[in-house]
Motif scaffolding. Sequence first.
Motif, PDB file in Angstrom:
ATOM      1  N   TRP A  86       0.786  10.411   0.474  1.00  0.00           N
ATOM      2  CA  TRP A  86       0.633  10.120   2.270  1.00  0.00           C
ATOM      3  C   TRP A  86       1.730   9.168   2.378  1.00  0.00           C
ATOM      4  CZ3 TRP A  86      -3.348  11.471   5.304  1.00  0.00           C
ATOM      5  CH2 TRP A  86      -3.826  12.307   4.634  1.00  0.00           C
ATOM      6  N   PRO A  87       2.529   8.789   3.297  1.00  0.00           N
ATOM      7  CA  PRO A  87       3.446   8.139   3.860  1.00  0.00           C
ATOM      8  C   PRO A  87       2.661   6.525   3.461  1.00  0.00           C
ATOM      9  CG  PRO A  87       3.106   9.467   6.092  1.00  0.00           C
ATOM     10  CD  PRO A  87       2.049   9.957   4.782  1.00  0.00           C
ATOM     11  N   THR A  88       3.831   6.214   2.700  1.00  0.00           N
ATOM     12  CA  THR A  88       3.500   4.525   2.744  1.00  0.00           C
ATOM     13  C   THR A  88       4.180   3.475   3.078  1.00  0.00           C
ATOM     14  OG1 THR A  88       3.081   5.299   0.085  1.00  0.00           O
ATOM     15  CG2 THR A  88       3.240   3.494   0.181  1.00  0.00           C
ATOM     16  N   VAL A  89       3.494   2.301   3.048  1.00  0.00           N
ATOM     17  CA  VAL A  89       4.335   1.291   4.385  1.00  0.00           C
ATOM     18  C   VAL A  89       3.883   0.191   3.061  1.00  0.00           C
ATOM     19  CG1 VAL A  89       4.042  -0.002   5.717  1.00  0.00           C
ATOM     20  CG2 VAL A  89       3.948   2.062   5.873  1.00  0.00           C
ATOM     21  N   LEU A  90       5.154  -0.634   2.672  1.00  0.00           N
ATOM     22  CA  LEU A  90       5.385  -1.760   1.906  1.00  0.00           C
ATOM     23  C   LEU A  90       5.411  -3.127   2.796  1.00  0.00           C
ATOM     24  CD1 LEU A  90       4.934  -3.562  -0.219  1.00  0.00           C
ATOM     25  CD2 LEU A  90       7.905  -3.640  -0.701  1.00  0.00           C
ATOM     26  N   VAL A  91       4.200  -3.832   3.063  1.00  0.00           N
ATOM     27  CA  VAL A  91       3.815  -4.936   4.170  1.00  0.00           C
ATOM     28  C   VAL A  91       4.126  -6.497   2.889  1.00  0.00           C
ATOM     29  CG1 VAL A  91       1.552  -6.586   5.094  1.00  0.00           C
ATOM     30  CG2 VAL A  91       1.688  -3.977   4.811  1.00  0.00           C
ATOM     31  N   VAL A  92       5.094  -7.016   3.200  1.00  0.00           N
ATOM     32  CA  VAL A  92       5.978  -7.738   2.715  1.00  0.00           C
ATOM     33  C   VAL A  92       5.542  -8.789   3.809  1.00  0.00           C
ATOM     34  CG1 VAL A  92       7.795  -9.601   2.586  1.00  0.00           C
ATOM     35  CG2 VAL A  92       8.063  -6.954   2.265  1.00  0.00           C
TER      36      VAL A  92
ATOM     37  N   ARG B  29      -6.015   3.214   8.119  1.00  0.00           N
ATOM     38  CA  ARG B  29      -6.818   4.547   8.665  1.00  0.00           C
ATOM     39  C   ARG B  29      -5.913   5.765   9.928  1.00  0.00           C
ATOM     40  NH1 ARG B  29     -10.078  -1.065   9.154  1.00  0.00           N
ATOM     41  NH2 ARG B  29     -11.704  -0.585   7.598  1.00  0.00           N
ATOM     42  N   GLN B  30      -4.278   4.873   9.974  1.00  0.00           N
ATOM     43  CA  GLN B  30      -3.776   5.655  10.494  1.00  0.00           C
ATOM     44  C   GLN B  30      -3.086   7.053  10.193  1.00  0.00           C
ATOM     45  OE1 GLN B  30      -4.302   5.995  13.988  1.00  0.00           O
ATOM     46  NE2 GLN B  30      -5.828   3.776  13.799  1.00  0.00           N
ATOM     47  N   GLY B  31      -3.421   6.997   8.389  1.00  0.00           N
ATOM     48  CA  GLY B  31      -3.488   7.993   7.680  1.00  0.00           C
ATOM     49  C   GLY B  31      -2.424   7.323   6.492  1.00  0.00           C
ATOM     50  N   PHE B  32      -2.408   6.782   6.481  1.00  0.00           N
ATOM     51  CA  PHE B  32      -1.135   5.509   5.947  1.00  0.00           C
ATOM     52  C   PHE B  32      -1.269   4.799   4.451  1.00  0.00           C
ATOM     53  CE2 PHE B  32       0.831   5.545   9.801  1.00  0.00           C
ATOM     54  CZ  PHE B  32       1.651   6.282   9.826  1.00  0.00           C
ATOM     55  N   ALA B  33      -0.650   5.502   3.610  1.00  0.00           N
ATOM     56  CA  ALA B  33      -1.050   4.484   2.534  1.00  0.00           C
ATOM     57  C   ALA B  33      -0.302   3.156   2.821  1.00  0.00           C
ATOM     58  CB  ALA B  33      -0.411   5.113   1.167  1.00  0.00           C
ATOM     59  N   ALA B  34      -0.685   1.766   2.410  1.00  0.00           N
ATOM     60  CA  ALA B  34      -0.232   0.349   2.589  1.00  0.00           C
ATOM     61  C   ALA B  34      -0.374  -0.244   1.758  1.00  0.00           C
ATOM     62  CB  ALA B  34      -0.969  -0.064   3.975  1.00  0.00           C
TER      63      ALA B  34
ATOM     64  N   ALA C 119       6.039   8.286  -1.342  1.00  0.00           N
ATOM     65  CA  ALA C 119       6.905   7.674  -1.068  1.00  0.00           C
ATOM     66  C   ALA C 119       8.579   7.655  -2.328  1.00  0.00           C
ATOM     67  CB  ALA C 119       6.457   5.555  -1.791  1.00  0.00           C
ATOM     68  N   GLU C 120       8.145   8.479  -3.020  1.00  0.00           N
ATOM     69  CA  GLU C 120       9.580   8.816  -4.022  1.00  0.00           C
ATOM     70  C   GLU C 120      10.551   9.205  -2.651  1.00  0.00           C
ATOM     71  OE1 GLU C 120       6.327  12.175  -4.659  1.00  0.00           O
ATOM     72  OE2 GLU C 120       6.506  10.037  -4.484  1.00  0.00           O
TER      73      GLU C 120
ATOM     74  N   VAL D  73       8.953  -0.635   5.561  1.00  0.00           N
ATOM     75  CA  VAL D  73       8.404  -1.277   4.679  1.00  0.00           C
ATOM     76  C   VAL D  73       8.454  -2.307   6.340  1.00  0.00           C
ATOM     77  CG1 VAL D  73       9.586  -3.831   4.453  1.00  0.00           C
ATOM     78  CG2 VAL D  73      10.266  -2.522   3.335  1.00  0.00           C
ATOM     79  N   LEU D  74       7.115  -3.862   5.936  1.00  0.00           N
ATOM     80  CA  LEU D  74       7.156  -3.718   7.268  1.00  0.00           C
ATOM     81  C   LEU D  74       6.885  -5.583   6.491  1.00  0.00           C
ATOM     82  CD1 LEU D  74       5.480  -4.475   9.766  1.00  0.00           C
ATOM     83  CD2 LEU D  74       3.429  -4.229   9.094  1.00  0.00           C
ATOM     84  N   ALA D  75       7.739  -6.754   7.028  1.00  0.00           N
ATOM     85  CA  ALA D  75       7.522  -7.877   6.884  1.00  0.00           C
ATOM     86  C   ALA D  75       7.644  -9.046   7.590  1.00  0.00           C
ATOM     87  CB  ALA D  75       9.648  -8.337   7.607  1.00  0.00           C
ATOM     88  N   LEU D  76       6.251  -9.025   7.483  1.00  0.00           N
ATOM     89  CA  LEU D  76       5.978 -10.577   8.627  1.00  0.00           C
ATOM     90  C   LEU D  76       6.450 -11.642   8.420  1.00  0.00           C
ATOM     91  CD1 LEU D  76       2.035  -9.329   7.248  1.00  0.00           C
ATOM     92  CD2 LEU D  76       3.683  -8.301   9.156  1.00  0.00           C
ATOM     93  N   GLY D  77       6.709 -12.035   9.550  1.00  0.00           N
ATOM     94  CA  GLY D  77       7.413 -13.273   9.734  1.00  0.00           C
ATOM     95  C   GLY D  77       8.416 -13.758   8.736  1.00  0.00           C
ATOM     96  N   GLU D  78       8.065 -15.185   7.726  1.00  0.00           N
ATOM     97  CA  GLU D  78       9.612 -15.648   6.931  1.00  0.00           C
ATOM     98  C   GLU D  78       9.253 -14.923   5.936  1.00  0.00           C
ATOM     99  OE1 GLU D  78      11.820 -17.202   7.169  1.00  0.00           O
ATOM    100  OE2 GLU D  78      10.617 -19.172   8.321  1.00  0.00           O
ATOM    101  N   GLY D  79       8.744 -13.211   5.865  1.00  0.00           N
ATOM    102  CA  GLY D  79       8.696 -12.425   4.415  1.00  0.00           C
ATOM    103  C   GLY D  79      10.309 -11.670   4.386  1.00  0.00           C
ATOM    104  N   LEU D  80      10.571 -11.579   6.042  1.00  0.00           N
ATOM    105  CA  LEU D  80      11.730 -10.939   5.754  1.00  0.00           C
ATOM    106  C   LEU D  80      12.441 -11.056   4.567  1.00  0.00           C
ATOM    107  CD1 LEU D  80      13.396  -8.443   6.751  1.00  0.00           C
ATOM    108  CD2 LEU D  80      14.120 -10.517   8.324  1.00  0.00           C
ATOM    109  N   ARG D  81      13.090 -12.713   4.901  1.00  0.00           N
ATOM    110  CA  ARG D  81      13.186 -13.980   3.668  1.00  0.00           C
ATOM    111  C   ARG D  81      13.981 -12.686   2.369  1.00  0.00           C
ATOM    112  NH1 ARG D  81      14.297 -19.807   4.131  1.00  0.00           N
ATOM    113  NH2 ARG D  81      13.679 -20.371   5.372  1.00  0.00           N
ATOM    114  N   PHE D  82      12.493 -12.442   1.372  1.00  0.00           N
ATOM    115  CA  PHE D  82      12.296 -12.045   0.546  1.00  0.00           C
ATOM    116  C   PHE D  82      13.051 -10.200   0.664  1.00  0.00           C
ATOM    117  CE2 PHE D  82      10.277 -14.804  -0.354  1.00  0.00           C
ATOM    118  CZ  PHE D  82      11.013 -15.855  -1.231  1.00  0.00           C
ATOM    119  N   GLY D  83      12.145  -9.364   1.651  1.00  0.00           N
ATOM    120  CA  GLY D  83      12.007  -8.706   2.354  1.00  0.00           C
ATOM    121  C   GLY D  83      13.034  -8.163   2.275  1.00  0.00           C
TER     122      GLY D  83
END
Length: 243
Positions: free
Chosen positions: A39-45, A64-69, A122-123, A128-138
């Motif tokens: 499945w298409p994959t999203v890394l949540v930071v 639930r929309q057809g992704f791995a998260a 994912a290969e 990537v979904l960066a939440l708030g200040e998570g982009l500092r490391f994302g």
Amino acid sequence: MTVLKGEGKVPILFGTTSIAVGSRTHEGYLARPDLAGEWPTVLVVPDVFGVSSSVKDLCRRISRQGFAAVGVDSYERKRPSRSLGADEIAAAYRDLDADRVLRMMLDVVRFMQNPAGFWSSAEHGYGVLALGEGLRFGMRLIAATQPAALGLAYTPLTEDSNARLAGFGGPILGVWGGEDDVVDLAAVRRLREVHRRTEIVVYGGLGHAFLDDGSNDYDFAAAQDALERLTEFYAKQLPPPPA
């Protein structure tokens, strides 16, 4: 698990998982369709509050929309209280070991991209979904791995971060509240000037963390709309799910 009407497209599996890469093991949260295939994959930071109940819920809703998260708690549980102000939260980030956090996130990407895995595509490219200040490391992860697509949710931007994002080769979709007192919305709008493949959505009248159902800023209607936009964005940009 069954899917209730209005909740999504597919049944899912979800829960805390061990992410083992070589001799290192990290704790993460994985939600994925309970169906065969990669499945298409999203890394949540997440932001500095880590993989909270709200982040877990967000992972499940994406799945639930057809992704791995995959959500990863990069912060060694050194989480500030939600009652702290923006300056105190920024100080909490400065106290973290940025190199260690990057190594952990790179391990998670390797876990997702392992061709021996049976659940992620994912290969071939991941989001990537960066939440708030998570982009500092994302941001460091993006520079190191060049994901296929980047989502931003109420992320504070600066001229420096915009300059660094200008070098990102993939598309960007960002969502913000129009009355956000943490984010410089002028800097947000300037991102489109330096990165042409950027789409910005600003929800009028809303505060900072409108996607976070543990925040006083949470807004159900805007959160639903933002999630629909983000999943449609990832569906266009990531390797497709199985037929």
